[in-house]
Design a protein around this motif. Structure first.
Motif: not given
Length: 292
Positions: A206-233
């Motif tokens: 669980h945490g926040i990660y710096a990623c490269l996101a690729t969507v085949p056929g569309m392109g690549q972007w920098t991504a902020a990725v959260s993995i977890g269960v969203r405890p705030t909500f």
């Protein structure tokens, strides 16, 4: 690269690397080097031999094929692993699969490779064969640590994705089809593409990660990725992978999203107010934009 299942493989002379190759890490790459064909197993043998002890896999068969193709291999041969295969003796596997069916003239394995009924086959047995030449690759070490899929799984589980990338030889990647969520991200100013993790696959802590996101056929972007269960909500929902693609506009529902994990920014945290969460998300995105 061509991918074929063993029953469909045509006999010919082959320089063959053999192994499970989960993750296709730098140790696996040493085994594969010099081979024109790679022989692997699907599903992972331990899911059949000892399902209660089956590991969380680093790669799907599709990911494994893509990584092996990037090494310049001509052919990936996949053995369906089931109860019948589990019962096959090591010598029978050598005689009927490696020699008769696949025409191996050169076989490369790691020094800890085991095969055949009760894992009685090993590198020594392969080296005794006269029908082909055997190369046994020694285990690879990085900074005094043996490179293994097991160690890498531990790094991933602990969120140490940058360290895992050193052992893998490439960033750890997860893939999935973008699913509908509760659409809360867009109300916070950070709309996310959501993936529901496959329970059979390794997922970073669980945490926040710096990623490269690729969507085949569309392109690549920098991504902020959260993995977890969203405890705030306190939603009560299970584990979710949420990716905010910087400078992206559009609809990704139903599309495949591939996330390469570059580094972990922080752990998952519960915030007292939504405003505090939004402020932290802004800082996370700024840091990730500088990092990737």
């Amino acid at each position: 690269m061509k991918t074929v299942w063993l029953p469909d493989a045509t006999p010919r002379e082959r320089r063959l690397a053999v192994g499970e190759f989960d993750g296709v890490h730098v140790g696996h790459r040493a085994v594969i080097d010099g081979a024109d064909s790679v022989l692997t197993f699907e599903p992972h043998p331990r899911t059949v031999v000892a399902p209660q002890a089956a590991p969380k896999l680093l790669t799907t068969l599709e990911q494994k094929a893509d990584l092996i193709a990037g090494l310049g291999v001509d052919e990936l041969i996949v053995i369906p692993f089931d109860g019948e295969r589990m019962a096959q003796t090591a010598q029978d596997f050598i005689d009927h699969e490696l020699i008769e069916r696949l025409g191996a003239t050169w076989v490369s394995v790691g020094e800890n490779f085991r095969f055949g009924n009760r894992a009685r086959g090993d590198a020594a047995l392969l080296s005794e064969q006269t029908a082909f030449t055997t190369r046994v690759s020694r285990l690879v070490e990085l900074d005094g640590e043996i490179v293994s899929s097991t160690h890498i799984r531990g790094l991933i589980a602990g969120g140490q994705v940058a360290e895992a990338a050193r052992f893998l030889g490439a960033p750890f990647e997860t893939r999935g089809i973008v699913a509908h969520g509760d659409k809360r991200g867009r109300t916070l100013g950070y709309p996310t593409a959501n993936l529901v993790p496959d329970p059979a696959l390794a997922v970073p802590d669980h945490g926040i990660y710096a990623c490269l996101a690729t969507v085949p056929g569309m392109g690549q972007w920098t991504a902020a990725v959260s993995i977890g269960v969203r405890p705030t909500f306190v939603t009560g929902r299970g584990l979710l992978v949420e990716a905010f693609l910087l400078d992206f506009e559009g609809d990704l529902y139903g599309r495949e999203l591939r996330l390469q994990f570059i580094d972990r920014i922080r752990g998952e945290k519960r915030f007292d107010t939504v405003e505090a969460l939004i402020e932290q998300m802004g800082r996370d995105v700024d840091e990730i934009a500088r990092l990737v």
